[in-house]
Structures are given as structure tokens and as C-alpha cells.
Design a protein around this motif. Structure first.
Motif, mmCIF file in Angstrom:
data_model
loop_
_atom_site.group_PDB
_atom_site.id
_atom_site.type_symbol
_atom_site.label_atom_id
_atom_site.label_comp_id
_atom_site.label_asym_id
_atom_site.label_seq_id
_atom_site.Cartn_x
_atom_site.Cartn_y
_atom_site.Cartn_z
ATOM 1 N N ASP A 14 -8.168 -10.044 4.048
ATOM 2 C CA ASP A 14 -6.960 -10.742 3.939
ATOM 3 C C ASP A 14 -6.188 -10.753 5.393
ATOM 4 O O ASP A 14 -5.563 -11.973 5.844
ATOM 5 C CB ASP A 14 -5.854 -10.242 3.011
ATOM 6 N N ALA A 15 -6.075 -9.941 6.364
ATOM 7 C CA ALA A 15 -5.655 -9.915 7.573
ATOM 8 C C ALA A 15 -6.195 -11.127 8.657
ATOM 9 O O ALA A 15 -5.680 -11.725 9.043
ATOM 10 C CB ALA A 15 -5.592 -8.625 8.294
ATOM 11 N N ALA A 16 -7.796 -11.103 8.311
ATOM 12 C CA ALA A 16 -8.473 -12.215 9.025
ATOM 13 C C ALA A 16 -8.050 -13.764 8.578
ATOM 14 O O ALA A 16 -7.702 -14.372 9.335
ATOM 15 C CB ALA A 16 -9.826 -11.823 8.787
ATOM 16 N N ALA A 17 -7.865 -13.850 7.228
ATOM 17 C CA ALA A 17 -7.413 -14.946 6.703
ATOM 18 C C ALA A 17 -5.902 -15.320 7.460
ATOM 19 O O ALA A 17 -5.754 -16.492 7.599
ATOM 20 C CB ALA A 17 -7.393 -14.988 5.089
ATOM 21 N N LEU A 18 -5.098 -14.456 7.287
ATOM 22 C CA LEU A 18 -3.944 -14.551 7.611
ATOM 23 C C LEU A 18 -3.807 -15.078 9.218
ATOM 24 O O LEU A 18 -3.131 -15.934 9.737
ATOM 25 C CB LEU A 18 -2.733 -13.302 7.767
ATOM 26 N N ALA A 26 0.367 -13.104 14.202
ATOM 27 C CA ALA A 26 1.184 -13.029 12.916
ATOM 28 C C ALA A 26 0.818 -11.712 11.900
ATOM 29 O O ALA A 26 1.444 -11.244 10.681
ATOM 30 C CB ALA A 26 1.292 -14.072 12.201
ATOM 31 N N VAL A 27 -0.346 -11.129 12.247
ATOM 32 C CA VAL A 27 -0.816 -10.169 11.407
ATOM 33 C C VAL A 27 -0.036 -8.688 11.799
ATOM 34 O O VAL A 27 -0.051 -8.014 12.782
ATOM 35 C CB VAL A 27 -2.293 -9.775 11.980
ATOM 36 N N THR A 28 0.895 -8.316 10.832
ATOM 37 C CA THR A 28 1.370 -7.169 10.544
ATOM 38 C C THR A 28 0.994 -6.528 9.206
ATOM 39 O O THR A 28 0.636 -7.300 8.366
ATOM 40 C CB THR A 28 2.748 -7.328 10.753
ATOM 41 N N LEU A 29 1.306 -5.364 8.951
ATOM 42 C CA LEU A 29 1.081 -4.712 7.834
ATOM 43 C C LEU A 29 1.995 -5.309 6.781
ATOM 44 O O LEU A 29 1.341 -5.834 5.518
ATOM 45 C CB LEU A 29 1.269 -3.294 7.891
ATOM 46 N N SER A 30 3.278 -5.627 7.032
ATOM 47 C CA SER A 30 4.032 -5.955 6.327
ATOM 48 C C SER A 30 3.778 -7.556 5.792
ATOM 49 O O SER A 30 3.752 -7.887 4.297
ATOM 50 C CB SER A 30 5.661 -6.258 6.613
ATOM 51 N N ALA A 31 3.460 -8.246 6.598
ATOM 52 C CA ALA A 31 2.929 -9.791 6.380
ATOM 53 C C ALA A 31 1.734 -9.702 5.274
ATOM 54 O O ALA A 31 1.434 -10.345 4.303
ATOM 55 C CB ALA A 31 2.510 -10.467 7.717
ATOM 56 N N VAL A 32 0.726 -8.836 5.595
ATOM 57 C CA VAL A 32 -0.461 -8.679 4.771
ATOM 58 C C VAL A 32 -0.295 -8.094 3.391
ATOM 59 O O VAL A 32 -0.511 -8.584 2.222
ATOM 60 C CB VAL A 32 -1.500 -7.635 5.504
ATOM 61 N N LEU A 36 -0.721 -9.670 -0.325
ATOM 62 C CA LEU A 36 -1.450 -9.108 -1.473
ATOM 63 C C LEU A 36 -0.744 -8.477 -2.595
ATOM 64 O O LEU A 36 -1.036 -8.128 -3.478
ATOM 65 C CB LEU A 36 -2.130 -7.939 -0.743
ATOM 66 N N GLY A 37 0.693 -9.090 -2.456
ATOM 67 C CA GLY A 37 1.458 -8.530 -3.417
ATOM 68 C C GLY A 37 1.794 -7.091 -3.650
ATOM 69 O O GLY A 37 1.937 -6.817 -4.870
ATOM 70 N N VAL A 38 1.874 -6.578 -2.611
ATOM 71 C CA VAL A 38 2.215 -5.042 -2.574
ATOM 72 C C VAL A 38 2.918 -4.551 -1.545
ATOM 73 O O VAL A 38 3.307 -5.433 -0.932
ATOM 74 C CB VAL A 38 0.863 -4.142 -2.320
ATOM 75 N N GLN A 39 3.740 -3.427 -1.699
ATOM 76 C CA GLN A 39 4.560 -2.926 -0.614
ATOM 77 C C GLN A 39 3.681 -2.263 0.419
ATOM 78 O O GLN A 39 2.524 -1.793 0.290
ATOM 79 C CB GLN A 39 5.164 -1.642 -1.190
ATOM 80 N N ALA A 40 4.127 -2.611 1.814
ATOM 81 C CA ALA A 40 3.580 -2.133 3.019
ATOM 82 C C ALA A 40 2.885 -0.680 3.057
ATOM 83 O O ALA A 40 1.671 -0.495 3.257
ATOM 84 C CB ALA A 40 4.147 -2.362 4.140
ATOM 85 N N HIS A 46 -5.483 2.558 3.161
ATOM 86 C CA HIS A 46 -6.701 1.727 3.499
ATOM 87 C C HIS A 46 -6.725 1.571 5.115
ATOM 88 O O HIS A 46 -7.927 1.268 5.618
ATOM 89 C CB HIS A 46 -6.418 0.156 2.691
ATOM 90 N N VAL A 47 -5.748 1.393 5.697
ATOM 91 C CA VAL A 47 -5.556 1.106 7.059
ATOM 92 C C VAL A 47 -4.596 2.246 7.940
ATOM 93 O O VAL A 47 -3.324 2.262 7.026
ATOM 94 C CB VAL A 47 -5.446 -0.215 7.645
ATOM 95 N N ARG A 48 -4.857 2.907 8.670
ATOM 96 C CA ARG A 48 -4.113 3.761 9.421
ATOM 97 C C ARG A 48 -2.864 3.356 9.899
ATOM 98 O O ARG A 48 -1.663 4.094 9.783
ATOM 99 C CB ARG A 48 -4.791 4.341 10.566
ATOM 100 N N ASP A 49 -2.633 2.241 10.591
ATOM 101 C CA ASP A 49 -1.562 1.695 11.263
ATOM 102 C C ASP A 49 -2.085 0.138 11.657
ATOM 103 O O ASP A 49 -3.178 -0.313 11.176
ATOM 104 C CB ASP A 49 -0.961 2.302 12.275
ATOM 105 N N ARG A 50 -1.078 -0.524 12.355
ATOM 106 C CA ARG A 50 -1.363 -1.838 12.693
ATOM 107 C C ARG A 50 -2.757 -2.061 13.474
ATOM 108 O O ARG A 50 -3.210 -2.994 13.501
ATOM 109 C CB ARG A 50 -0.125 -2.426 13.445
#
Length: 191
Positions: A14-18, A26-32, A36-40, A46-50
Motif C-alpha cells: 500500500d505504501a508503494a501504491a501511495l 508522501a509515504v508516511t505511516l499516518s498516510a498509509v 488502510l482504514g486503521v490507526q497509525a 508490521h513496520v518498525r518506523d517510517r
């Protein structure tokens, strides 16, 4: 519509699509997370950090690029392989601009040591085997190819060639011709 279960692969994809849609910056944890319809905080399992997220996109991009290069150089050698190789890079930059941008950054060790990174290097060395470049000079040739191809693509991406003639397409063909001539006449070590 039920959303897919979150996994590292889903988050990175999803980050790659963004990145391709809005640019790599534009790829940030909050944007992804929003996409995905979830909270950051849900992404942290699933990922340690940005940086880890960006490295994931870069690793994904290297895998995509290596598949394109492999298909483009299969059964080719010399100039034909070089044309396939450079063409694969250019098509990737056009088709997946955010993923291509992810390759223009200093990556973490996990990416550098990844199978995808090794595969790109292996394919690049396969192209170089069609030229009289000594194996101990391959690292230099790989750097020249990367700098030339990615430099051209970066300038083309921002429209830097749009204000003069000939067209960027003509200059691209000339660039590949010059790279072919360089690889066919690789210089010895500088004194």
C-alpha cells in the motif's frame, strides 16, 4: 467490503501504491494507515518506523525492477542487452514513479543486503559480461551506469529536457549509444 488482514507485505504494498500515486515523499505511516482504514499505531506491529516502511518500498521496487530487467535482457548480449537494461529502468521510472524515487535514496542495510538488491547487481553484471570490461572494474561500470541512467531519468522526470530540441527520446538513444561505446572501450586504471 471487508478489508484484507494487515501484514507487513500489505502495508508495504500500500505504501508503494501511495508512492506511485502521490510521490515517494508522501509515504508516511499516518498516510498509509488512513489508506488502510486503521490507526497509525496499528502499523507498528508490521513496520518498525517510517524508515523501515521506506526501506520496504525500496526492497519491493528493487524486486519489481529486477523482474523487468531479467525479462528485458533474456537471451541478449552486448548492445541489445544494454538497450533492454536501460529500457527496463526507463519504463519502470515511468510506470512506477514513486517506487523509482525510492531507489534514489540511501537505503538501510536490510535493503542493501536483500535478495532483490543482489539480483539487480547480478543482472547488471550479466549485461557487463557482454563487454570487454574487466571483472575487477565492474563496480565502477555499475556506478557509471546507475549514475547516468538515474541522472537522465531524474532530469527527464522534472521536464528538464522539454524546452529544447531534439526530443528527450533522441537524447536517450544517444545516451545508450554513448554508454555502449564507453563499455566497449573501457579505460584502464587512472594513474
Amino acid at each position: 467490503m471487508e478489508r484484507a488482514a494487515l501484514t507487513s507485505a500489505v502495508v508495504v504494498a500500500d505504501a508503494a501504491a501511495l508512492a506511485d500515486e502521490a510521490g515517494f515523499e508522501a509515504v508516511t505511516l499516518s498516510a498509509v494507515a488512513r489508506r488502510l482504514g486503521v490507526q497509525a499505531p496499528s502499523l507498528y506491529s508490521h513496520v518498525r518506523d517510517r524508515e523501515a516502511l521506506l526501506d520496504g518500498v525500496t526492497a519491493l521496487a528493487l524486486g519489481d525492477l529486477s523482474q523487468r530487467i531479467a525479462a528485458a535482457i533474456a537471451g541478449r548480449a552486448g548492445r541489445a542487452a544494454l538497450e533492454g537494461y536501460t529500457g527496463a529502468y526507463r519504463e519502470f521510472a515511468r510506470d512506477a514513479p514513486g517506487r523509482w524515487q525510492s531507489l534514489q535514496r540511501r537505503s538501510g542495510d536490510i535493503v542493501v543486503r536483500s535478495d532483490a538488491a543482489r539480483q539487480v547487481v547480478t543482472l547488471t553484471r550479466a549485461v557487463l559480461r557482454g563487454y570487454p570490461v574487466p571483472e575487477d572494474q565492474h563496480v565502477h561500470a555499475i556506478r557509471v551506469l546507475g549514475a547516468t541512467i538515474n541522472g537522465y531519468l531524474a532530469i527527464e522526470r522534472i521536464g528538464g529536457f522539454d524546452h529544447s530540441t531534439p526530443s528527450p527520446e533522441v537524447s536517450w538513444r544517444k545516451t545508450v549509444q554513448v554508454l555502449d561505446a564507453l563499455l566497449n572501450n573501457w579505460p584502464g586504471d587512472p594513474q
